[in-house]
Design an enzyme around this catalytic site. Sequence first.
Site, PDB file in Angstrom:
ATOM      1  N   LYS A 122       0.853  -1.192   0.000  1.00 37.56           N
ATOM      2  CA  LYS A 122       0.000   0.000   0.000  1.00 37.56           C
ATOM      3  C   LYS A 122       0.885   1.237   0.000  1.00 37.56           C
ATOM      4  O   LYS A 122       1.916   1.288   0.673  1.00 37.56           O
ATOM      5  CB  LYS A 122      -0.910   0.022   1.233  1.00 37.56           C
ATOM      6  CG  LYS A 122      -1.969   1.105   1.218  1.00 37.56           C
ATOM      7  CD  LYS A 122      -2.985   0.921   0.104  1.00 37.56           C
ATOM      8  CE  LYS A 122      -3.993  -0.140   0.364  1.00 37.56           C
ATOM      9  NZ  LYS A 122      -5.130  -0.118  -0.590  1.00 37.56           N
ATOM     10  N   GLY A 127     -21.262   5.961   2.689  1.00 33.30           N
ATOM     11  CA  GLY A 127     -20.219   6.435   1.785  1.00 33.30           C
ATOM     12  C   GLY A 127     -20.588   6.228   0.333  1.00 33.30           C
ATOM     13  O   GLY A 127     -20.814   5.100  -0.101  1.00 33.30           O
ATOM     14  N   GLY A 185     -18.752   7.165  -2.486  1.00 32.67           N
ATOM     15  CA  GLY A 185     -17.638   7.390  -3.392  1.00 32.67           C
ATOM     16  C   GLY A 185     -17.832   6.568  -4.651  1.00 32.67           C
ATOM     17  O   GLY A 185     -18.942   6.108  -4.948  1.00 32.67           O
ATOM     18  N   ASN A 186     -16.777   6.362  -5.405  1.00 28.90           N
ATOM     19  CA  ASN A 186     -16.897   5.641  -6.669  1.00 28.90           C
ATOM     20  C   ASN A 186     -17.497   4.259  -6.495  1.00 28.90           C
ATOM     21  O   ASN A 186     -18.379   3.842  -7.246  1.00 28.90           O
ATOM     22  CB  ASN A 186     -15.516   5.531  -7.339  1.00 28.90           C
ATOM     23  CG  ASN A 186     -15.020   6.863  -7.854  1.00 28.90           C
ATOM     24  OD1 ASN A 186     -15.796   7.798  -8.034  1.00 28.90           O
ATOM     25  ND2 ASN A 186     -13.723   6.977  -8.075  1.00 28.90           N
ATOM     26  N   VAL A 187     -17.018   3.519  -5.489  1.00 30.06           N
ATOM     27  CA  VAL A 187     -17.522   2.161  -5.272  1.00 30.06           C
ATOM     28  C   VAL A 187     -18.895   2.193  -4.609  1.00 30.06           C
ATOM     29  O   VAL A 187     -19.815   1.489  -5.019  1.00 30.06           O
ATOM     30  CB  VAL A 187     -16.532   1.339  -4.426  1.00 30.06           C
ATOM     31  CG1 VAL A 187     -17.092  -0.068  -4.167  1.00 30.06           C
ATOM     32  CG2 VAL A 187     -15.178   1.230  -5.124  1.00 30.06           C
ATOM     33  N   TYR A 194     -21.225   4.441  -4.629  1.00 31.46           N
ATOM     34  CA  TYR A 194     -22.296   4.897  -5.517  1.00 31.46           C
ATOM     35  C   TYR A 194     -22.644   3.821  -6.548  1.00 31.46           C
ATOM     36  O   TYR A 194     -23.824   3.581  -6.829  1.00 31.46           O
ATOM     37  CB  TYR A 194     -21.908   6.199  -6.225  1.00 31.46           C
ATOM     38  CG  TYR A 194     -23.111   6.935  -6.775  1.00 31.46           C
ATOM     39  CD1 TYR A 194     -23.811   7.825  -5.964  1.00 31.46           C
ATOM     40  CD2 TYR A 194     -23.569   6.718  -8.067  1.00 31.46           C
ATOM     41  CE1 TYR A 194     -24.933   8.490  -6.441  1.00 31.46           C
ATOM     42  CE2 TYR A 194     -24.687   7.373  -8.551  1.00 31.46           C
ATOM     43  CZ  TYR A 194     -25.365   8.259  -7.735  1.00 31.46           C
ATOM     44  OH  TYR A 194     -26.486   8.894  -8.201  1.00 31.46           O
TER      45      TYR A 194
END
Length: 340
Positions: free
Chosen positions: A78, A174, A176-178, A180
């Site tokens: 990471k 949440g 965010g991209n995932v 949503y």
Amino acid sequence: MFALMQSTRTQSLHLCIDPATGLKAVIAIHSEQHGPAMGGCRYLAYPDDDSAMSDAVRLAQGMTYKAALAGLPFGGGKAVVIRNPHVENRAALFEALGRFIDSLDGRFIVGTDSGTSTVDMDCIAQSTLHVTSTSAAGDPSQHSAMGVFAGIRATSMARLGSDNLEGLRVAVQGLGNVGYALAEQLHAAGADLLVSDLDPGKVQLAMEQFNAHPIAPEALIGTPCDIFAPCGLGAVLNGQSVMQLRCAAVAGSANNQLTTLQIADQLENRGILYAPDYIINSGGLIYVALKHQGADLGSITAHLARIPSRLTEVFAHAQAEKRSPARVAQMLAERLVYST
């Protein structure tokens, strides 16, 4: 920090400063047992440097487990870039990070994570080949969401006796991209959505497109629902928040949802089924890893389709042993990583 590295069996920790761009970065390589370490890059503000290093180490460990349980020939790593509010040239900063990654000679392959995008990966790609999630490779968010959606169905089957999500009350924390993309798939399946996000614009959009019910971020975790889906940052499940949960199961895309493994035992004692995060959210890693190897979309989709069966196996194992699925998943992952 050495104690944390020893306790998590982290292989190495790399620090970089580039005064010209303001870059302060940490790369944790947890394991190269089965291949080069792969993991996303976070670009966030941290209260101090130790917090950034701890985040990198714990997330890298999760990536190792994720890759092992997904059957991928990679280890876990990471990257964390400490966000400065006064960065003059973001592109130059990520190009500098690319040079840092390139100096590791292929030991670490980077992709997107919280706070970064395909544009940032394109900048990194100016300096190294050891990068995924570029504009050419594609954003893995949709594939992450596909895996989580399939995992929610498997979790629903295990806890509620049916994988039909019609009318199921799902709280998505949440957008965010995932998060949503997951909400979109849940809505298409007929789920009743409760949503929260710090960005009111995203909540408004979910209300308009998915007929979602808005809930204040601080209230969502205690709102009655069938499934609670954490899709933001990690450490959302702690001793206090677990006691507030009013759901049958927890299944979401966030990494490192549990502050400690003992929290999983508390969930088990409360009769709340927990879908281990590094199994249910492995779709993004599967996509970028196989894409990096040149696999076609059909092969990637077939690999993604194995996520529900892995979860079902862990749930069955946990039920038979009367243990938390999180403990079973960790045992299976460590067996794969350290016994070969």
